[in-house]
Design a protein around this motif. Structure first.
Motif, short mmCIF file in Angstrom:
data_model
loop_
_atom_site.label_atom_id
_atom_site.label_comp_id
_atom_site.label_asym_id
_atom_site.label_seq_id
_atom_site.Cartn_x
_atom_site.Cartn_y
_atom_site.Cartn_z
N PHE A 95 2.53 1.69 -3.41
CA PHE A 95 1.60 2.23 -4.41
C PHE A 95 1.37 3.72 -4.16
O PHE A 95 1.33 4.52 -5.10
CB PHE A 95 0.26 1.49 -4.38
N THR B 279 0.70 -6.04 -9.08
CA THR B 279 1.14 -6.11 -7.68
C THR B 279 2.28 -7.11 -7.53
O THR B 279 3.27 -6.85 -6.84
CB THR B 279 -0.07 -6.50 -6.80
N GLY C 162 0.84 -1.21 0.00
CA GLY C 162 0.00 0.00 0.00
C GLY C 162 0.87 1.26 0.00
O GLY C 162 0.64 2.20 -0.75
N LEU D 208 -6.68 2.78 -6.05
CA LEU D 208 -6.40 3.23 -4.69
C LEU D 208 -7.49 4.16 -4.18
O LEU D 208 -7.97 4.01 -3.06
CB LEU D 208 -5.04 3.94 -4.63
P1 AMP Z 1 -3.21 -0.58 2.35
O1 AMP Z 1 -2.36 0.61 2.70
O2 AMP Z 1 -2.50 -1.88 2.62
O3 AMP Z 1 -4.59 -0.53 2.95
O4 AMP Z 1 -3.40 -0.54 0.76
C1 AMP Z 1 -4.00 0.57 0.13
C2 AMP Z 1 -4.47 0.21 -1.26
O5 AMP Z 1 -3.36 -0.24 -2.06
C3 AMP Z 1 -5.47 -0.95 -1.33
O6 AMP Z 1 -6.80 -0.51 -1.10
C4 AMP Z 1 -5.26 -1.41 -2.76
O7 AMP Z 1 -5.86 -0.52 -3.69
C5 AMP Z 1 -3.76 -1.28 -2.92
N1 AMP Z 1 -3.04 -2.53 -2.50
C6 AMP Z 1 -2.13 -2.64 -1.48
N2 AMP Z 1 -1.67 -3.90 -1.40
C7 AMP Z 1 -2.28 -4.60 -2.38
C8 AMP Z 1 -2.24 -5.96 -2.81
N3 AMP Z 1 -1.46 -6.87 -2.19
N4 AMP Z 1 -3.02 -6.33 -3.86
C9 AMP Z 1 -3.80 -5.43 -4.50
N5 AMP Z 1 -3.91 -4.14 -4.13
C10 AMP Z 1 -3.16 -3.71 -3.09
#
Ligand code: AMP
Length: 217
Positions: free
Chosen positions: A35, A64, A32, A53
């Protein structure tokens, strides 16, 4: 030490991972964060993932997996890592196994931070993050010393666009079933350790540390 933190968004993976990675001297790899960094730097990857996102949707597996493969190939990940937010789907979990097997490695721990849905909603919609260093705060549960300002670096705190109520609901639904499937996948291999993620941060931290050290006392 090849570690994965599993858990729904808001379970505390990020908060715990920062300190655990520091104590165990392994890189904290959070997809996350990667990204969001790409998005902020407006790289081609950042532009490609923007829409996903902002709406709280999962980025496609292929993108990913490519990102993680590249990151795990960096020298600092050779002697261990802590993955936070990856894998989130079964194809990602299988791809991770394959990547590690190519290096004669395997996961050593998968820790599942369990938190109820009601608690997750409260945590996520109240979360504020530092716009510069990414440190996490909460409007009631973890306030900074000066309102709206990061304790660590003094920068402004913001609400992530995907922490607004609507994307939060989408993110929880997107992740709920998949996280359960991943937990089963790793449980079947005897790798899964369950951590009660609802207690105070310090208490959860101690439980994680015990699990990683294999100390069950
Ligand atoms: P997080 O900070 O882990 O909540 O991630 C934020 C956003 O990044 C998620 O809502 C997805 O859009 C994207 N994301 C992060 N990790 C993944 C993953 N392993 N697979 C797909 N999308 C991801």
């Amino acid at each position: 030490m090849q570690v994965v933190f599993l858990g729904l968004p808001g379970a505390g993976k990020g908060t715990q991972a920062v300190s655990i990675a520091e104590e165990f001297r392994i890189p904290h790899i959070a997809t996350g964060d990667m990204f969001r960094e790409a998005q902020a730097a407006k790289t081609p990857l950042g532009k490609e993932v923007q829409e996903y996102l902002d709406r709280g949707l999962l980025v496609p597996d292929e993108l990913t997996i490519r990102l993680v493969r590249h990151r795990l190939g960096q020298p600092d990940a050779r002697h261990g890592f802590l993955l936070d937010g990856f894998p989130r789907t079964l194809p990602q979990a299988k791809a991770l196994d394959d990547m590690l097997a190519e290096e004669n490695l395997a996961l050593t721990h998968v820790l599942y931070l369990e938190v109820s849905q009601a608690e997750l909603l409260q945590r996520l919609t109240g979360r504020r993050v530092c716009s510069a260093c990414g440190a996490n705060y909460h409007v009631t549960l973890h306030q900074p010393r000066i309102e709206g300002t990061c304790d660590r670096c003094g920068s402004a705190l913001i609400q992530r666009p995907d922490d607004r109520p609507e994307p939060v609901t989408v993110r929880l639904q997107e992740n709920l079933e998949r996280t359960g499937m991943l937990a089963e996948f790793y449980e079947a291999r005897g790798l899964l350790g369950k951590i009660d993620g609802e207690g105070p941060i310090g208490h959860v931290y101690d439980e994680i540390r015990r699990a990683l050290r294999g100390d069950h006392s």
